[in-house]
Enzyme design. Structure first.
Site, PDB file in Angstrom:
ATOM      1  N   GLU A   1       7.443  -0.048  -7.020  1.00  0.00           N
ATOM      2  CA  GLU A   1       7.371   1.259  -6.355  1.00  0.00           C
ATOM      3  C   GLU A   1       8.531   2.169  -6.767  1.00  0.00           C
ATOM      4  OE1 GLU A   1       6.885   0.484  -2.162  1.00  0.00           O
ATOM      5  OE2 GLU A   1       4.854  -0.280  -2.461  1.00  0.00           O
TER       6      GLU A   1
ATOM      7  N   HIS B   1       6.595   5.244   4.579  1.00  0.00           N
ATOM      8  CA  HIS B   1       6.198   4.030   3.866  1.00  0.00           C
ATOM      9  C   HIS B   1       7.471   3.320   3.438  1.00  0.00           C
ATOM     10  CE1 HIS B   1       4.359   1.333   0.934  1.00  0.00           C
ATOM     11  NE2 HIS B   1       5.402   1.636   0.169  1.00  0.00           N
TER      12      HIS B   1
ATOM     13  N   LYS C   1       5.996  10.588   4.397  1.00  0.00           N
ATOM     14  CA  LYS C   1       4.631  10.981   4.048  1.00  0.00           C
ATOM     15  C   LYS C   1       4.363  12.445   4.437  1.00  0.00           C
ATOM     16  CE  LYS C   1       2.861   6.261   4.496  1.00  0.00           C
ATOM     17  NZ  LYS C   1       1.742   5.420   4.981  1.00  0.00           N
TER      18      LYS C   1
ATOM     19  N   TYR D   1      -1.040   3.162  -4.634  1.00  0.00           N
ATOM     20  CA  TYR D   1      -1.654   2.265  -3.640  1.00  0.00           C
ATOM     21  C   TYR D   1      -2.703   1.329  -4.256  1.00  0.00           C
ATOM     22  CZ  TYR D   1       0.572   4.364   0.490  1.00  0.00           C
ATOM     23  OH  TYR D   1       1.465   4.756   1.458  1.00  0.00           O
TER      24      TYR D   1
ATOM     25  N   ASN E   1       1.283   7.686   9.418  1.00  0.00           N
ATOM     26  CA  ASN E   1       2.337   6.916  10.077  1.00  0.00           C
ATOM     27  C   ASN E   1       3.745   7.245   9.571  1.00  0.00           C
ATOM     28  OD1 ASN E   1       2.030   5.656   7.631  1.00  0.00           O
ATOM     29  ND2 ASN E   1       1.720   3.603   8.441  1.00  0.00           N
TER      30      ASN E   1
HETATM   31  P1  CMP Z   1       1.679   2.004   4.296  1.00  0.00           P
HETATM   32  O1  CMP Z   1       2.811   1.190   4.804  1.00  0.00           O
HETATM   33  O2  CMP Z   1       2.014   3.163   3.427  1.00  0.00           O
HETATM   34  O3  CMP Z   1       0.648   1.045   3.516  1.00  0.00           O
HETATM   35  C1  CMP Z   1      -0.725   1.336   3.399  1.00  0.00           C
HETATM   36  C2  CMP Z   1      -1.149   2.481   4.242  1.00  0.00           C
HETATM   37  O4  CMP Z   1      -2.521   2.568   4.503  1.00  0.00           O
HETATM   38  C3  CMP Z   1      -0.513   2.365   5.634  1.00  0.00           C
HETATM   39  O5  CMP Z   1       0.886   2.567   5.556  1.00  0.00           O
HETATM   40  C4  CMP Z   1      -1.306   3.431   6.375  1.00  0.00           C
HETATM   41  O6  CMP Z   1      -0.822   4.735   6.105  1.00  0.00           O
HETATM   42  C5  CMP Z   1      -2.689   3.320   5.713  1.00  0.00           C
HETATM   43  N1  CMP Z   1      -3.715   2.698   6.554  1.00  0.00           N
HETATM   44  C6  CMP Z   1      -4.792   3.309   7.040  1.00  0.00           C
HETATM   45  N2  CMP Z   1      -5.562   2.479   7.724  1.00  0.00           N
HETATM   46  C7  CMP Z   1      -4.962   1.284   7.698  1.00  0.00           C
HETATM   47  C8  CMP Z   1      -5.293   0.011   8.243  1.00  0.00           C
HETATM   48  N3  CMP Z   1      -6.406  -0.182   8.965  1.00  0.00           N
HETATM   49  N4  CMP Z   1      -4.434  -1.005   8.022  1.00  0.00           N
HETATM   50  C9  CMP Z   1      -3.324  -0.815   7.277  1.00  0.00           C
HETATM   51  N5  CMP Z   1      -2.960   0.376   6.735  1.00  0.00           N
HETATM   52  C10 CMP Z   1      -3.788   1.418   6.948  1.00  0.00           C
END
Ligand code: CMP
Length: 139
Positions: free
Chosen positions: A126, A115, A9, A49, A112
């Protein structure tokens, strides 16, 4: 043999850990079957998303995902969906196990670093979102 989509990311690219993330995959014997760096538009991030469109974090997440370049990869290997998720650690870095990518580099539940697809159906969607068949190698 299985495939999954991995994304480094914008925060991971910004932190200069592309090589570190790739090294963790390769050290585990996971093969990179496709790879490119791109920057998403808001509409492209919203499409990716789509499953989260009703969630309160959707707008912030799609803004974040367009904030800089990302690296998208197709990973290949036995049980690679689960193995990649284990290497990434929990979505919230606070819950992630020691030694995982998110434990080591994430600063925020949203920012984070990586992904990874969570199931074969999402992996298929995806991967096809970012790559056509000619861009994916059989490793
Ligand atoms: P990802 O695995 O890419 O899937 C959805 C993304 O939403 C997650 O990682 C985070 O980057 C983002 N995100 C932000 N807030 C939340 C939350 N409360 N719970 C889950 N995903 C979140």
């Amino acid at each position: 043999m299985e495939r999954t989509l991995s994304i480094i990311k914008p925060d991971g690219v910004q932190k200069n850990v592309i090589g570190e993330v790739v090294k963790r995959f390769e050290t585990e014997g996971i093969k990179i079957a496709a790879m490119k760096m791109i920057q998403l538009s808001k509409i492209q991030a919203q499409g990716f998303y789509e499953v989260h469109k009703e969630r309160p974090f959707f707008d912030s997440l799609t803004d974040f995902m367009t904030s800089g370049p990302i690296v998208v990869m197709v990973l290949e290997g036995d049980d690679v969906i689960a193995r990649n998720r284990k290497l990434m650690g929990a979505t919230n870095f606070k819950d992630a196990e020691e030694g995982t990518i998110r434990k080591d580099y994430a600063t925020d539940i949203e920012k984070n670093v990586v992904h990874g697809s969570d199931a074969p159906e999402t992996a298929a969607f995806e991967i096809a979102y970012f790559f056509n068949g000619l861009e994916i190698q059989n490793r």
